[in-house]
Design an enzyme around this catalytic site. Structure first.
Site, PDB file in Angstrom:
ATOM      1  N   ASN A  40       0.835  -1.193   0.000  1.00 44.73           N
ATOM      2  CA  ASN A  40       0.000   0.000   0.000  1.00 44.73           C
ATOM      3  C   ASN A  40       0.875   1.250   0.000  1.00 44.73           C
ATOM      4  OD1 ASN A  40       0.561  -0.860   2.763  1.00 44.73           O
ATOM      5  ND2 ASN A  40      -0.877   0.695   3.476  1.00 44.73           N
ATOM      6  N   GLU A  42       0.167   5.153   0.695  1.00 44.63           N
ATOM      7  CA  GLU A  42      -0.765   6.201   1.105  1.00 44.63           C
ATOM      8  C   GLU A  42      -0.360   7.553   0.535  1.00 44.63           C
ATOM      9  OE1 GLU A  42      -2.077   4.284   5.395  1.00 44.63           O
ATOM     10  OE2 GLU A  42      -0.854   6.092   5.394  1.00 44.63           O
ATOM     11  N   CYS A  51      -3.827   0.546  -2.992  1.00 47.68           N
ATOM     12  CA  CYS A  51      -3.825  -0.677  -2.191  1.00 47.68           C
ATOM     13  C   CYS A  51      -2.711  -1.614  -2.657  1.00 47.68           C
ATOM     14  CB  CYS A  51      -5.157  -1.394  -2.312  1.00 47.68           C
ATOM     15  SG  CYS A  51      -6.558  -0.476  -1.638  1.00 47.68           S
ATOM     16  N   GLU A  53      -2.890  -4.834  -3.222  1.00 50.87           N
ATOM     17  CA  GLU A  53      -3.363  -5.725  -4.278  1.00 50.87           C
ATOM     18  C   GLU A  53      -3.333  -5.029  -5.634  1.00 50.87           C
ATOM     19  OE1 GLU A  53      -5.839  -6.593  -0.525  1.00 50.87           O
ATOM     20  OE2 GLU A  53      -4.945  -4.867  -1.506  1.00 50.87           O
ATOM     21  N   CYS A  84     -10.138  -4.896   0.025  1.00 46.30           N
ATOM     22  CA  CYS A  84     -11.280  -3.978  -0.001  1.00 46.30           C
ATOM     23  C   CYS A  84     -12.178  -4.325  -1.193  1.00 46.30           C
ATOM     24  CB  CYS A  84     -10.800  -2.535  -0.075  1.00 46.30           C
ATOM     25  SG  CYS A  84     -10.116  -2.045  -1.685  1.00 46.30           S
ATOM     26  N   CYS A  87     -10.574  -3.712  -4.624  1.00 43.43           N
ATOM     27  CA  CYS A  87      -9.541  -4.691  -4.964  1.00 43.43           C
ATOM     28  C   CYS A  87     -10.139  -6.055  -5.266  1.00 43.43           C
ATOM     29  CB  CYS A  87      -8.504  -4.791  -3.853  1.00 43.43           C
ATOM     30  SG  CYS A  87      -7.378  -3.363  -3.882  1.00 43.43           S
TER      31      CYS A  87
END
Length: 132
Positions: A40, A42, A51, A53, A84, A87
């Site tokens: 990830n 940010e 993310c 993934e 999520c 994803c």
């Protein structure tokens, strides 16, 4: 899955998570057997983050591959963290419903499921066909 686990744990250490301090690593095995990793990333403008993934999928596609055979996602959480919703749909774009998805904690707890169990009724190319 040991290779996927090792790669996901290693890439998790590279996560850029200065705001949440929630580092996630993902490893995807493509049809060729090659493993692609993502973590990830940010951003101070929260919706602009990426993310783990999604990063692994982007690496796979950038390498010219289009089929996922297995997924491993790991985070430093008390229970295995699921991908999520976005994803889940991204994974479903490149993987069949029976693709195994292992969700894990850095403490060693693992939960295995499938893409279909994570996203029943995934939006697919079949929805894009003309209605005649």
């Amino acid at each position: 899955m040991t290779d996927l686990k090792t790669v996901a744990l290693r890439v998790r250490e590279n996560a850029h998570a200065p705001y949440s301090d929630f580092q996630v690593g993902a490893a995807i095995e493509a049809a060729s057997g090659t493993i692609y990793a993502g973590c990830n990333v940010e951003n101070v403008a929260y919706p602009q983050g990426t993310c783990a993934e999604a990063g692994a999928i982007a690496a796979m596609v950038a390498a010219g591959e289009r089929e996922i055979k297995a997924v491993y996602v790991v985070a430093g959480s008390p229970m295995p963290v699921t991908p999520c919703g976005g994803c889940r749909q991204k994974l479903a774009e490149f993987g069949a419903g029976d693709v195994p998805v292992t969700m894990a904690t850095t403490g060693g707890i693992e939960q295995v499921t499938t893409l279909e169990a994570l996203l029943p009724g995934a939006f697919s190319p079949a929805f894009m066909e003309p209605n005649e």
